[in-house]
Structure formats: structure tokens, C-alpha cells
Design a protein around this motif. Structure first.
Motif: not given
Length: 137
Positions: A66-70
Motif C-alpha cells: 500500500v502506497a501513501r501519498f501526501g
């Protein structure tokens, strides 16, 4: 036609990444006028980039984990395998593995008119930014 030579896996530098992040180049420009670079990037759990932007934008296709982008406005998006995230030119952002899992994505971007401006690196993100907690309370 040519078969691309295999290049060793590289570890991304601490100035631009926190935690363990590895990169394998898939494709890079060979000739004048070519701009596209493609790489597989692997993040250990919680590993992340610093804030940055790209002169011509970037596509990231999540292949594992799971990738997290901010985003600078505090928005955080979790992206799953099979999904592709597009970041427009000049938009500040960061990407990371979500807590507790490894993450792999394929990064696709074009070089800027001046290759030195392809990616503009900025400050490291804070633990609060990574977690999606407001710094104001």
C-alpha cells in the motif's frame, strides 16, 4: 533493437529519503530528444521520500503493498496494487510505504528541459505529516 544491460539495484540517498528505499532502473534516455525514465522503487514499511515536485509531472503505478501519498494541503491518499497515481507538473508531494507493509511502485517521468530540474527536492516530511495529523492540533 537492444536488450538493456542489467544495472545493480541502488539505494536511494538519505538527503531525499527516510528509511530504506531501493531503485531499479527499467528505462532511461539513450538519444537526444528522449526524456522518459522508468524505474521500480521499493520502500520498506514507513519509508518515505522528502517533499518534492517534478517539472513534467509523474506517474506512479503501485505493484505491491500500500502506497501513501501526501499533498501540501494535508491530504493523504492510500493507493493499492493496480492503481496509478498521477502528480501534475510542479505539484509538491511525497510518497511512502504505508505503516506495517513493504510497497513497490513503478515510477514514470520525463526529464525537464534542463535535466537538473526534472525533480526538485525539498525538506523531509515530519512524522505528523506522514501520519496525517495536523500540525495545528
Amino acid at each position: 533493437m537492444i536488450i538493456e544491460p542489467t544495472q545493480p539495484t541502488g539505494k536511494n540517498p538519505r538527503e531525499m529519503f527516510a528509511g530504506d528505499v531501493w531503485l531499479d532502473v527499467i528505462a532511461a534516455p539513450h538519444e537526444v530528444g528522449q526524456r522518459m525514465t522508468v524505474a521500480t522503487v521499493r520502500f520498506a514499511p514507513g519509508a518515505r521520500t522528502a517533499w518534492h515536485s517534478h517539472a513534467r509531472g509523474q506517474y506512479l503505478r503501485v505493484t505491491q503493498g500500500v502506497a501513501r501519498f501526501g499533498h501540501r494541503d494535508g491530504t493523504i491518499i492510500d493507493v493499492h496494487p493496480g492503481q496509478t497515481l498521477y502528480t501534475p507538473p510542479g505539484e509538491d508531494h511525497w510518497h511512502a510505504a504505508a505503516p506495517g507493509c513493504f510497497m513497490e511502485h513503478i515510477a514514470m517521468l520525463e526529464a525537464g528541459d534542463d535535466p537538473a530540474t526534472t525533480t526538485t527536492w525539498k525538506e523531509h516530511i515530519t512524522d505528523d505529516e506522514y501520519a496525517g495529523r495536523s500540525v495545528d492540533g
